[in-house]
Enzyme design. Structure first.
Site, short mmCIF file in Angstrom:
data_model
loop_
_atom_site.label_atom_id
_atom_site.label_comp_id
_atom_site.label_asym_id
_atom_site.label_seq_id
_atom_site.Cartn_x
_atom_site.Cartn_y
_atom_site.Cartn_z
N HIS A 115 22.44 -9.15 -21.58
CA HIS A 115 22.04 -8.36 -20.44
C HIS A 115 22.08 -7.02 -20.83
CE1 HIS A 115 22.05 -11.49 -17.11
NE2 HIS A 115 22.72 -12.22 -18.26
N GLU A 164 27.79 -17.05 -16.92
CA GLU A 164 28.34 -15.66 -17.31
C GLU A 164 29.85 -15.65 -17.37
OE1 GLU A 164 26.52 -11.90 -15.87
OE2 GLU A 164 28.47 -10.92 -15.83
N HIS A 198 23.81 -2.57 -17.57
CA HIS A 198 22.66 -2.75 -16.77
C HIS A 198 22.37 -1.35 -16.54
CE1 HIS A 198 24.09 -6.76 -15.63
NE2 HIS A 198 22.88 -7.12 -16.07
N ASN A 251 17.60 -9.55 -21.73
CA ASN A 251 17.04 -9.43 -20.29
C ASN A 251 16.74 -7.86 -20.38
OD1 ASN A 251 17.93 -11.69 -19.76
ND2 ASN A 251 19.34 -11.14 -18.23
N ASP A 277 17.54 -14.51 -12.11
CA ASP A 277 18.40 -13.79 -12.62
C ASP A 277 19.68 -13.37 -11.82
OD1 ASP A 277 19.35 -11.76 -14.40
OD2 ASP A 277 18.22 -10.24 -13.64
N HIS A 278 20.94 -13.55 -12.37
CA HIS A 278 22.19 -13.25 -11.21
C HIS A 278 22.27 -13.86 -10.11
CE1 HIS A 278 23.82 -10.43 -14.13
NE2 HIS A 278 22.41 -9.89 -14.56
N SER A 331 15.40 -11.49 -9.46
CA SER A 331 16.68 -11.39 -8.98
C SER A 331 16.64 -12.00 -7.62
CB SER A 331 17.32 -10.08 -9.17
OG SER A 331 16.61 -9.12 -8.42
N ASP A 346 14.77 -5.05 -17.71
CA ASP A 346 14.39 -4.73 -16.14
C ASP A 346 14.32 -3.08 -16.32
OD1 ASP A 346 13.47 -4.55 -13.70
OD2 ASP A 346 15.56 -5.18 -13.01
N THR A 347 14.93 -2.28 -16.72
CA THR A 347 14.95 -1.10 -16.45
C THR A 347 13.76 -0.26 -17.18
OG1 THR A 347 17.42 -0.70 -16.00
CG2 THR A 347 16.31 1.13 -16.99
P1 13P Z 1 18.55 -3.42 -17.70
O1 13P Z 1 17.97 -3.23 -16.64
O2 13P Z 1 19.21 -2.71 -18.59
O3 13P Z 1 17.34 -3.83 -18.75
O4 13P Z 1 19.18 -5.05 -17.72
C1 13P Z 1 18.59 -6.07 -17.19
C2 13P Z 1 19.33 -7.16 -16.95
O5 13P Z 1 20.44 -7.40 -17.75
C3 13P Z 1 18.78 -8.22 -15.82
O6 13P Z 1 19.76 -9.44 -15.73
O1 G3H Z 2 20.74 -7.06 -13.62
C1 G3H Z 2 19.84 -6.86 -12.54
C2 G3H Z 2 18.45 -6.80 -12.82
O2 G3H Z 2 17.98 -5.41 -13.31
C3 G3H Z 2 17.84 -7.02 -11.42
O3 G3H Z 2 18.16 -5.82 -10.56
O4 G3H Z 2 19.04 -6.72 -8.26
O5 G3H Z 2 17.86 -4.35 -8.29
O6 G3H Z 2 16.44 -6.83 -8.74
P1 G3H Z 2 17.82 -6.01 -9.06
ZN ZN Z 3 21.80 -8.64 -15.95
NA NA Z 4 20.64 -1.28 -20.14
#
Ligand code: 13P
Ligand code: G3H
Ligand code: ZN
Ligand code: NA
Length: 284
Positions: free
Chosen positions: A208, A134, A180, A230, A82-83, A50, A232-233
């Site tokens: 996402h 998106e 997210h 995707n 990402d984003h 990101s 991340d969390t």
């Molecule tokens: P999560 O953090 O909910 O897994 O989402 C990740 C995401 O969409 C990153 O673009």
């Molecule tokens: O969608 C967002 C991702 O989880 C990235 O998160 O902007 O904190 O790196 P971040």
């Molecule tokens: Zn995302």
């Molecule tokens: Na989520």
């Protein structure tokens, strides 16, 4: 192996009716865990950074780490932004060696989002880089909006089709019920919306907010056209849970490597589980 484009990975995913995991990376241990998981699971993989990750680690570090991993890798890997919301950051990523970028124009009205996305697609495609776009807004769990408000945020099917056809993006992110961050209650996926857009366009759809989506919903979504998920969390949670456990077990530890190595191992196993769920394990 050199990095491949997102398009290459998603064409294969479409042919094989599976989804490729896109895992967020911010540091060396996470990059290593993702790549080791992909190797052990024989899976194609997307490493994504990101703008926040780039700010934290530095664009040069992200690219160098991922390229170092790719050079030794025997599975195909893509490096994806990402984003991306900032034009200059997107250009910097393309120039630095990313093989895919997301342009997140979801804060703009549809027409402006389409126009800005098309501009990115034109530039990126000219140099063989893929683009994810998106349409509609994918919020965060922490945005604390009511369920009926979230329903109102779901991307209308005609908007998704128009956006996909007008922009020529390689992957389409839209709002179908995920958010997210960690869910307070399990999300309700609008599977009909996923099916309607995928059937009419063939668009590889992106989920996402993939962390915390129940396995059964994940399988159904992938059956209906999700081709990139995707996560991340869940990576943050898995890594830090083990860091906390290690620190509690050995409060006098002085060597960070003794804490991070087991956390990296736990993270790798978590990612392999996801690859099996997405159906990308065994596809490389
Ligand atoms: P999560 O953090 O909910 O897994 O989402 C990740 C995401 O969409 C990153 O673009
Ligand atoms: O969608 C967002 C991702 O989880 C990235 O998160 O902007 O904190 O790196 P971040
Ligand atoms: Zn995302
Ligand atoms: Na989520």
């Amino acid at each position: 192996m050199t990095l491949v484009s997102l398009r290459t990975l998603l064409d294969a995913a479409q042919a094989g009716k599976y989804a490729v995991g896109a895992f967020n990376c911010n540091n060396m241990e996470v990059v290593q865990a993702i790549v080791a998981a992909a190797e052990e699971a024989r899976s194609p993989v997307i490493l994504q950074a990101s703008q926040g990750a780039i700010k934290y680690a530095g664009l040069d570090y992200i690219v160098s780490m991922v390229k170092a991993a790719a050079a030794k890798a025997t599975v195909p890997m893509a490096l994806h932004l990402d984003h991306g919301t900032d034009f200059n950051t997107i250009m910097a990523c393309i120039r630095a060696g990313f093989t895919s970028v997301m342009f997140d124009g979801s804060k703009y009205e549809k027409e402006e989002n389409i126009a800005r996305t098309k501009e990115i697609v034109k530039i990126a495609h000219a140099v063989g880089v893929s683009v994810e776009g998106e349409i509609g807004k994918i919020g965060g769990v922490e945005d604390d909006i009511a369920v009926d408000e979230r329903d109102a945020m779901l991307t209308p099917v005609p908007d998704a089709i128009e956006f996909y056809e007008a922009t020529g993006v390689d992957a389409l992110a839209m709002s179908f019920g995920t958010a997210h961050g960690p869910y307070k209650l399990p999300p309700k996926l609008d599977l009909d919306r996923i099916a309607a857009v995928h059937q009419k366009t063939g668009a590889p759809l992106v989920m996402h907010g993939g962390s915390g989506v129940p396995e059964e919903d994940m399988r159904k979504g992938i059956e209906l056209g999700i081709r990139k998920v995707n996560i991340d969390t869940e990576l943050r949670q898995a890594f830090l849970a083990e860091v906390r456990r290690q620190l509690a077990e050995r409060p006098d530890e002085l060597d960070p490597r003794k804490i991070f190595a087991p956390a990296r191992e736990v993270l790798k196993e978590h990612i392999k589980e996801k690859m099996r769920l997405f159906g990308c394990a065994g596809k490389a």
